[in-house]
Design an enzyme around this catalytic site. Structure first.
Site, PDB file in Angstrom:
ATOM      1  N   ASN A  70      54.039 -47.737  58.714  1.00 22.90           N
ATOM      2  CA  ASN A  70      53.844 -46.827  57.576  1.00 22.90           C
ATOM      3  C   ASN A  70      52.515 -46.112  57.795  1.00 22.90           C
ATOM      4  O   ASN A  70      51.466 -46.686  57.579  1.00 22.90           O
ATOM      5  CB  ASN A  70      53.833 -47.659  56.283  1.00 22.90           C
ATOM      6  CG  ASN A  70      53.479 -46.828  55.064  1.00 22.90           C
ATOM      7  OD1 ASN A  70      53.433 -45.600  55.130  1.00 22.90           O
ATOM      8  ND2 ASN A  70      53.237 -47.508  53.943  1.00 22.90           N
ATOM      9  N   TRP A  71      52.607 -44.868  58.217  1.00 18.22           N
ATOM     10  CA  TRP A  71      51.379 -44.126  58.558  1.00 18.22           C
ATOM     11  C   TRP A  71      50.645 -43.620  57.319  1.00 18.22           C
ATOM     12  O   TRP A  71      49.551 -43.070  57.422  1.00 18.22           O
ATOM     13  CB  TRP A  71      51.709 -42.950  59.484  1.00 18.22           C
ATOM     14  CG  TRP A  71      52.064 -43.359  60.892  1.00 18.22           C
ATOM     15  CD1 TRP A  71      52.192 -44.638  61.368  1.00 18.22           C
ATOM     16  CD2 TRP A  71      52.329 -42.497  62.003  1.00 18.22           C
ATOM     17  NE1 TRP A  71      52.529 -44.625  62.704  1.00 18.22           N
ATOM     18  CE2 TRP A  71      52.617 -43.313  63.114  1.00 18.22           C
ATOM     19  CE3 TRP A  71      52.361 -41.110  62.166  1.00 18.22           C
ATOM     20  CZ2 TRP A  71      52.926 -42.790  64.383  1.00 18.22           C
ATOM     21  CZ3 TRP A  71      52.666 -40.577  63.421  1.00 18.22           C
ATOM     22  CH2 TRP A  71      52.938 -41.419  64.510  1.00 18.22           C
ATOM     23  N   LYS A  72      51.264 -43.720  56.165  1.00 17.47           N
ATOM     24  CA  LYS A  72      50.655 -43.251  54.911  1.00 17.47           C
ATOM     25  C   LYS A  72      50.158 -41.802  55.071  1.00 17.47           C
ATOM     26  O   LYS A  72      50.766 -41.037  55.815  1.00 17.47           O
ATOM     27  CB  LYS A  72      49.545 -44.216  54.481  1.00 17.47           C
ATOM     28  CG  LYS A  72      50.054 -45.660  54.405  1.00 17.47           C
ATOM     29  CD  LYS A  72      49.117 -46.602  53.720  1.00 17.47           C
ATOM     30  CE  LYS A  72      49.723 -47.997  53.706  1.00 17.47           C
ATOM     31  NZ  LYS A  72      48.930 -48.971  52.997  1.00 17.47           N
ATOM     32  N   HIS A 127      56.957 -48.056  47.385  1.00 22.33           N
ATOM     33  CA  HIS A 127      55.708 -48.639  47.881  1.00 22.33           C
ATOM     34  C   HIS A 127      54.728 -48.820  46.722  1.00 22.33           C
ATOM     35  O   HIS A 127      54.679 -47.985  45.811  1.00 22.33           O
ATOM     36  CB  HIS A 127      55.103 -47.731  48.955  1.00 22.33           C
ATOM     37  CG  HIS A 127      53.973 -48.384  49.681  1.00 22.33           C
ATOM     38  ND1 HIS A 127      52.705 -48.452  49.154  1.00 22.33           N
ATOM     39  CD2 HIS A 127      53.930 -49.046  50.865  1.00 22.33           C
ATOM     40  CE1 HIS A 127      51.920 -49.122  50.003  1.00 22.33           C
ATOM     41  NE2 HIS A 127      52.647 -49.488  51.045  1.00 22.33           N
ATOM     42  N   GLU A 175      51.691 -48.279  46.424  1.00 17.86           N
ATOM     43  CA  GLU A 175      50.773 -47.155  46.196  1.00 17.86           C
ATOM     44  C   GLU A 175      51.447 -46.073  45.350  1.00 17.86           C
ATOM     45  O   GLU A 175      50.799 -45.415  44.539  1.00 17.86           O
ATOM     46  CB  GLU A 175      50.267 -46.610  47.543  1.00 17.86           C
ATOM     47  CG  GLU A 175      49.246 -47.560  48.165  1.00 17.86           C
ATOM     48  CD  GLU A 175      49.185 -47.549  49.685  1.00 17.86           C
ATOM     49  OE1 GLU A 175      49.758 -46.648  50.313  1.00 17.86           O
ATOM     50  OE2 GLU A 175      48.561 -48.472  50.240  1.00 17.86           O
ATOM     51  N   GLU A 208      55.533 -56.978  49.914  1.00 14.38           N
ATOM     52  CA  GLU A 208      54.154 -56.567  50.165  1.00 14.38           C
ATOM     53  C   GLU A 208      53.278 -56.934  48.978  1.00 14.38           C
ATOM     54  O   GLU A 208      53.198 -56.159  48.002  1.00 14.38           O
ATOM     55  CB  GLU A 208      54.093 -55.055  50.383  1.00 14.38           C
ATOM     56  CG  GLU A 208      54.863 -54.578  51.587  1.00 14.38           C
ATOM     57  CD  GLU A 208      54.293 -53.258  52.108  1.00 14.38           C
ATOM     58  OE1 GLU A 208      53.993 -53.185  53.298  1.00 14.38           O
ATOM     59  OE2 GLU A 208      54.129 -52.314  51.323  1.00 14.38           O
ATOM     60  N   GLY A 221      45.931 -53.392  52.931  1.00 13.11           N
ATOM     61  CA  GLY A 221      44.711 -52.675  53.294  1.00 13.11           C
ATOM     62  C   GLY A 221      43.428 -53.436  52.982  1.00 13.11           C
ATOM     63  O   GLY A 221      42.343 -52.861  53.016  1.00 13.11           O
ATOM     64  N   SER A 275      48.166 -56.110  55.578  1.00 16.69           N
ATOM     65  CA  SER A 275      47.164 -56.479  56.582  1.00 16.69           C
ATOM     66  C   SER A 275      47.751 -57.228  57.783  1.00 16.69           C
ATOM     67  O   SER A 275      47.145 -58.172  58.303  1.00 16.69           O
ATOM     68  CB  SER A 275      46.035 -57.297  55.936  1.00 16.69           C
ATOM     69  OG  SER A 275      45.384 -56.527  54.937  1.00 16.69           O
ATOM     70  N   GLY A 320      50.754 -50.985  57.911  1.00 18.18           N
ATOM     71  CA  GLY A 320      49.994 -49.777  57.613  1.00 18.18           C
ATOM     72  C   GLY A 320      48.943 -49.526  58.681  1.00 18.18           C
ATOM     73  O   GLY A 320      49.223 -48.989  59.759  1.00 18.18           O
ATOM     74  N   GLY A 321      47.723 -49.961  58.407  1.00 18.91           N
ATOM     75  CA  GLY A 321      46.578 -49.687  59.277  1.00 18.91           C
ATOM     76  C   GLY A 321      46.823 -49.928  60.763  1.00 18.91           C
ATOM     77  O   GLY A 321      46.517 -49.063  61.601  1.00 18.91           O
TER      78      GLY A 321
END
Ligand code: PGA
Length: 256
Positions: free
Chosen positions: A9-11, A95, A97, A167, A173, A213, A234-235
Site C-alpha cells: 500500500n503505497w498510500k 483502510h 486512514e 490492521e 506506521g 509496521s 505500507g512503509g
C-alpha cells in the site's frame, strides 16, 4: 490451500517517474518468485504507468479506494470500471486512514465491497481496532462490527473472493507491530466470524493478511502463525529491496 499474499500500500507517495522506477526494480526482484501472490497499490494518478511496467509479470495492480457507482455525478470519485480499465485486479477498501480522515462508515464500506465484487475487482477489506479500543477490551467487538458491516448483503459466492486485512490502527506506521501471538489471536477470531456467518470452507479458504509496521525483520515470525496468510505493507513496500525481501520470506507457506 491458501497461497501467501503480499500487498504493498503505497498510500500518498510517489509521482509517475518514481513509481515507474520502483515498480521496475520490484518486477526484476520478484521475477522468479512464484510462492506468493504479489500486488502493489499506488495512487490513482500513477496506476496506468505502473500497469505498463508490470502487466506481463507476476505482480498485480491494486487501487487504494473505489466509489460504489461506475459512473455518474460523483465529482472526484473513481469507480470499478475505471480501475479495471487501467489494469487493476485488487482494491483496498476501508483502510483505517480513510475511516479516520474521510469518515468512511461500515455502510459505505459495504457498498464499496459489493460494487467491487460485482465488477470483478477483488477487495482487500481492512478492519482493525484503535489502541483505546484494545485497551478497553473492545478489540474483538470492534472487529466483529467492522467485519459484519463490510459483509452486509454479501452472499457466500461473493464473499469467496474477498481478502481481509487485519490492521490494528495502533500498529500502522508506528513501528509497533502486533506480536505474532496478538495477530494470530485476532486472525483466528476473524476466521471464526467467517465460519459463523458463512461456512467452514469459506473460512478455511479466506486469506487474512496482517498489516501494521510489517518489515523484513518481523515477517517470518508473523508468517509462522497458522492463520496469517500474508501482509498488507505500507512503509516497507516503498523500498524495492525490502518489499522483495518480504515476498521472499513469506512465500511457500503451507496451510491446511
Ligand atoms: P505500515 O502501513 O506498514 O506503514 O504500518 C500498513 C498499512 O497502513 O496498510
Amino acid at each position: 490451500m491458501r497461497k501467501s499474499f503480499i500487498a504493498g500500500n503505497w498510500k500518498l507517495n510517489k509521482k509517475v517517474s518514481e513509481a515507474v522506477e520502483v515498480s521496475k526494480a520490484i518486477k526484476e526482484g520478484v521475477i522468479n518468485l512464484s510462492g506468493a501472490d504479489i500486488c502493489i497499490c499506488p495512487t490513482f494518478t500513477v496506476l496506468k504507468s505502473v500497469y505498463e511496467i508490470i502487466k506481463d509479470s507476476n505482480i498485480a495492480l491494486g487501487a487504494q479506494n473505489i466509489w460504489y457507482e461506475n459512473q455518474g455525478a460523483y465529482t472526484g470519485e473513481i469507480g470499478a470500471s475505471s480501475l479495471l480499465d487501467v489494469g487493476c485486479k485488487y482494491v483496498i477498501i476501508g483502510h483505517s486512514e480513510r475511516r479516520k480522515y474521510l469518515n468512511e462508515s461500515d455502510e459505505t464500506i459495504a457498498h464499496k465491497t459489493l460494487s467491487s465484487l460485482e465488477s470483478g475487482l477483488i477487495p482487500i477489506v481492512c478492519i482493525g481496532e484503535t489502541l483505546e479500543e484494545r485497551e478497553s477490551g473492545k478489540a474483538q467487538k470492534i472487529i466483529e462490527t467492522q467485519f459484519s458491516g463490510a459483509c452486509k448483503n454479501l452472499p457466500a459466492d461473493k464473499f469467496s473472493k474477498v481478502v481481509i486485512a487485519y490492521e490494528p490502527v495502533w500498529a500502522i506506521g508506528t513501528g509497533k507491530t502486533a506480536t505474532p501471538e496478538i495477530a494470530e489471536e485476532m486472525h483466528k477470531f476473524i476466521r471464526q466470524l467467517i465460519k459463523n456467518r458463512y461456512n467452514k470452507e469459506l473460512a478455511d479458504n479466506c486469506r487474512i493478511l496482517y498489516g501494521g509496521s510489517v518489515t523484513p525483520a518481523n515477517i517470518e515470525n508473523l508468517m509462522k502463525e497458522p492463520d496469517i496468510d500474508g501482509a498488507l505493507v505500507g512503509g516497507a513496500s516503498l523500498v524495492p529491496e525490502s518489499f522483495i525481501e518480504l515476498v521472499k520470506k513469506s512465500q511457500n507457506k503451507q496451510t491446511q
